[in-house]
Design an enzyme around this catalytic site. Structure first.
Site, short mmCIF file in Angstrom:
data_model
loop_
_atom_site.label_atom_id
_atom_site.label_comp_id
_atom_site.label_asym_id
_atom_site.label_seq_id
_atom_site.Cartn_x
_atom_site.Cartn_y
_atom_site.Cartn_z
N TRP C 169 0.88 -1.16 0.00
CA TRP C 169 0.00 0.00 0.00
C TRP C 169 0.93 1.23 0.00
CZ3 TRP C 169 -1.89 -4.54 1.30
CH2 TRP C 169 -3.25 -4.77 1.55
N TYR C 171 0.99 5.05 0.13
CA TYR C 171 0.10 6.18 0.37
C TYR C 171 0.89 7.41 0.80
CZ TYR C 171 -4.10 3.17 0.47
OH TYR C 171 -5.14 2.33 0.16
N ILE C 203 0.83 -3.43 -6.29
CA ILE C 203 0.94 -2.08 -5.73
C ILE C 203 -0.45 -1.49 -5.62
CG2 ILE C 203 1.82 0.26 -6.16
CD1 ILE C 203 4.02 -1.29 -7.91
N LYS C 204 -0.74 -0.95 -4.44
CA LYS C 204 -2.02 -0.32 -4.21
C LYS C 204 -1.80 1.18 -4.01
CE LYS C 204 -5.72 -0.13 -0.76
NZ LYS C 204 -5.99 -0.44 0.66
N VAL C 205 -2.42 1.99 -4.85
CA VAL C 205 -2.32 3.45 -4.69
C VAL C 205 -3.71 4.06 -4.73
CG1 VAL C 205 0.00 3.68 -5.69
CG2 VAL C 205 -2.00 3.75 -7.19
#
Lengths: 307, 307, 307, 307, 307
Positions: C169, C171, C203-205
């Site tokens: 994540w 951020y 990938i988390k955006v």
């Protein structure tokens, strides 16, 4: 083995035969071998002060091999340097001189009031490079002193278990002390005591002045009339403070100085029962022939051949 | 093996055959193989400056495969990048070019005065990805320098024990230095010395200016008339400061610049005894054909084929 | 195995078969299995925002089993949660859905400007609980970012060696950024790049705005006319910034929002080449039937069955 | 095994049989054995508040054996104390009562606003002393909370792998909270959730007030009309917040109070679905006979024999 | 074995036979062997205050062998000192007196308000040097207390597992306390309790005054009329605070004082149920014959032969 070497080694009987063998190597090597006296060549100034300040006076010193050769030809007991210099030369001078790997270093590109040297080498590096001892600097009086004491102790513990000798550079500085206090007699003797209590086999301190830094100490020096007037007196008191002479204490040469003044200090160290000198800039910042002659004179003084 | 490669390897005889084999791979690969000269492609700008700033000028560079291909086709000695880029391409270009895994990185989303790069890869990552060397950045002059020196040393120790070569990027910056001081001749030579003492096999520094930052150093430069007027003089002095030329020193290309200016600097590096260049933005921020032509010219200069 | 899954897996050939098997499990599970698209259910809001704020809208969510059931019935690719929730349910739903153990968490009982999440689970916990992947949050732009990068890397290294996949994540937040900057297009793409370089598989955006935060970046966006006007443009640029589309990038759903707005964003993610969504509050803060319907619509959009 | 014990154990099926055996020991021991209710005797006040403040009201309590005897005679489920107290008595009362080794402690000789307890024991200590569980305190809301969460998690991981149960004391305090906020209903439920997510088997919290501390939480409590008027309501909400009742939550007795008030709270805990009380000062600061009578009344309430 | 020794050892039944054997060695050695009383010679003042302040009054004390001899000839139960002193003498006095290796030390070259001693030795050092116990200092009331508690506990854990006894010096000081508060009766008893809870076998505290430092404590002392008027009262209260007398508590001698005053304190310690004294400066800062006579008188008081 001479009687004197045997006597000195008797102070280290808690150590294993490996460590005592390496202490014996240091005691028996070179021009002063067997006398119980030491002249060691240290070259960490490239890291501590920068290359040009260290080597421009004698550019041969930029080359790592030069210092091995200088120490060997002069008959020093040992050569001490940081990882890079030892790595660069160790394979070229196998067994020709005992080596001391200096395990921490500090530079002046950021020059803080309470310095904490970086650990730049390990006991295992010393072993793989064939060294007889490891060296480490502590700065008593610094707010960071506790960290350095603990690093020194960890390294000493590992070195002793792996058969190496341990040399501590004990140089007071930092927020706890005035500039003059860094070489005060009460402070230098305290620095020698701390190094000895941390388990050092060989202790390197600066030659102290007659100044007394700490109020509580001053009362004691006056009450008990401790003699500190002459350099010889002070050397004797430093040696006493290192377990009544049962730890090897050698003195730092400092920046390049007048030869006669230096020789005078060597006589005082000898006469006060000091074990010798660690001489860097005064030897490698000269042309080689001159450096060799200088070192030989100092060794002659320690050997008692030159008065 | 050429005589020059044999000579260079002779400076690293303290290292195990594994590490020297990898140094030999770097020395013998590509267009400059056997000459003792280096052109290395580094691509860590995606992390250090962000993706658009790095790759928008030539969007092919967003793709990790592109840089492998560029380095291979240009005949570079090696390709250096952070973990993600190496992981993304290593399996596609097995053995086609020596790889240098860059083990720490810094971004500018929070851009502090005294930076401390994050450790973003490990020696074991380098081994599992088939790399020949690891790379690491230190910032002498930063309040955080001690930490980076210790990280560098730990990594160097492990890399050497596992047969890899060690490349240090030594870039002075931080509270201890003025902006101009970051490339001052006394500071860059000091940075080269520190990297060498920390045990680097290959040292990467910026091309220095004639500015002198530190007061104590200035006295020495003047007293001993150290030549620093031309780029060639300064390169020679940097090489001298890296163990009298016995450590490989290569120079950073910096931001995209005019070609002729760049080629002039390459000539100066060559003529001053420098070992080559590490060229990132000047190569991958162009269209591929243009980038290849550019790199070939630089290599021609280092090979002595282009004056 | 579908062609698309095979293609995606080909980007991860540096990984061992264990890790690629787990990536394949994530790619092949549920309603979107085989399409290369993802809808993941994450439930860490109990820790991050507190239980009432998270679960009062649909009190069934206080129960850990509920989220397993929701993710399974909806046909999500995976369910992601902190240690406690996974421990509470894993033994009840063995093998029914791939699990992602979220390894760090932050609460707002002390809510600092530059947050550093606590590490609340380990790779070995993921293994003993039968998970397919580990998840970890980094906050680029925080003064603490370096620590999180290093923790992420350590965890990624261990996870990869033990055959798990790694989800980051990424951020942006903290002192380095304005509030608006946290979702700026240059910042979100930079965050994706950093996660990719740290070795993330997935990938988390957040979905970025058209704002540009950093001056140096703005010049580049203008000079090279990078299209960022529409959500689709920006998704495409994020995907490009994650190794030219060779890393799986999925987008965060954020707080509960209007359905139509959400579906519009899903279409933009799909059309810009994004890999899907991670949807928490918008699914579990509704009654179950409504939540399932909502998720099915989103999946229909990603599957291309709903325009 | 009773049905209720079997049900409670079913919530912990991710744990190994060793840990579940120890949970069963806690559930089945003493006067409340088999009911699913708990009364635990904790004695860490000697460390936390000093010996005279803790033991002068009943000097028998200076003696470590006293508390073992009190807990055994009263029929408590377990006795919890720091290392020294457990070491002093464990060999005298082998197997007579399940022991919980409290692994961190804090004193008030230096009483900081954001406390961080010292780790004063280890999982291996618990094993060598024959304990069934380890205990650990976290202070959500403190600037130091992250460190305590990570310590708690490390200890929980090790304890679970070695077959012990894990009890977390979750006591909000520190810079993030007002004094009143430490027992606010939204804060206590949040503290219970955090402990559950960190993997606690048994959670100890303070009995909450009806105050709501956090603005974002207040909106939710109002919007969803969460009942928090009575102690019973609030206990029910705390239990809900600990995984919908699937984690054992017990309530802290606090300082010595009026008996009737205390018994009223016990009834509320029972009626709200709470699992019991941890009662220190209210039991050991009385003469033994009186303390035993007090504890028996509380147990009678939990057993449903006293209304 | 005497009944009293058997009784004392019965308090330590959680310890392994190795540790209890070493406790028995301490209890059975020397002039007070078998009585359950202790006189221990500690010599760490060289590190703590500097060499001249410590040894100038009787220069024989510069020599590490002197203290071994003094302790042996006086018939002390044990000799305690830092690493250097123990290393220097251990091989010369094998088995002649139980040794306590002091594992942390502090110097006054930088003298901070909230001191944190450096760890200067290890449990393994104690083993290789043939010691019966390790010693460690904690400073409750210091902002650094938590670190020292954790270090103490780590060392205690290792020592116990390796069959050594653990002695804690518990000396309140630092920001949490006034100067007078360092020896306040409530603070010294609290310090004894903390050391006992940390798992010390033997606790060393200063002789307390009748001052009460903490407001909450004062209320309790008044309410319960705890007798603290005489030294004997206070010793009894300290012993009570160390697990109702089930931990060995000995009292620090402090700076050189008048003999009669010292003997009076020894009588009060004896009459209050204290276990003895640790006497450094009052013994080694005299000529040897005088020091031996002094120690013999103190031992006579503890043995009950001198009233």
């Amino acid at each position: 083995m001479t009687e004197r070497v045997r006597e000195i080694l008797s102070w280290y009987e808690s150590d294993n035969p490996g460590t005592r063998t390496n202490l014996a190597r240091l005691l028996n090597h070179g021009r002063l071998g067997g006398t119980g006296k030491f002249v060691i060549l240290p070259v960490d100034q490239g890291f501590e002060h920068g290359p040009a300040r260290s080597f421009a006076p004698n550019p041969a010193g930029y080359d790592p091999d030069y210092h091995f050769q200088l120490a060997i030809e002069a008959g020093c007991n040992a050569y001490a340097a940081p990882l890079g210099f030892i790595e660069a030369g160790a394979a070229n001078f196998l067994g020709e001189i005992p080596l001391i790997l200096k395990l921490n270093n500090h530079d002046v590109l950021y020059d803080e009031k309470d310095p904490l040297s970086a650990v730049t080498g390990s006991v295992d590096d010393a072993l793989r490079l064939g060294c007889a001892a490891v060296g480490f600097t502590i700065y008593p009086g610094s707010t960071q002193a506790r960290i350095m004491y603990e690093e020194a102790r960890e390294i000493a513990k590992e070195a002793k278990s792996k058969g190496l000798a341990v040399v501590l550079w004990s140089y007071p500085r930092g927020s706890g002390l005035s500039k003059e206090g860094e070489t005060a007699i009460d402070v230098v003797t305290y620095a020698a005591q701390i190094a000895a209590q941390l388990g050092a086999h060989i202790i390197k301190v600066k030659l102290p002045s007659a100044h007394i830094e700490l109020g509580e100490a001053k009362k004691v020096y006056q009450r008990y009339h401790i003699p500190i007037e002459t350099v010889t007196d002070r050397v004797r008191h430093v040696v006493q403070s290192a377990f009544n002479g049962k730890r090897i204490v050698i003195f730092s040469g400092g920046p390049r100085s007048e030869d006669e003044a230096f020789f005078g200090e060597a006589r005082a160290i000898r006469d006060g029962g000091g074990f010798g000198s660690i001489i860097g800039r005064n030897s490698f910042q000269r042309q080689k022939a001159e450096g060799l002659a200088f070192l030989r004179t100092v060794m002659g003084i320690y050997a008692g051949e030159i008065q």
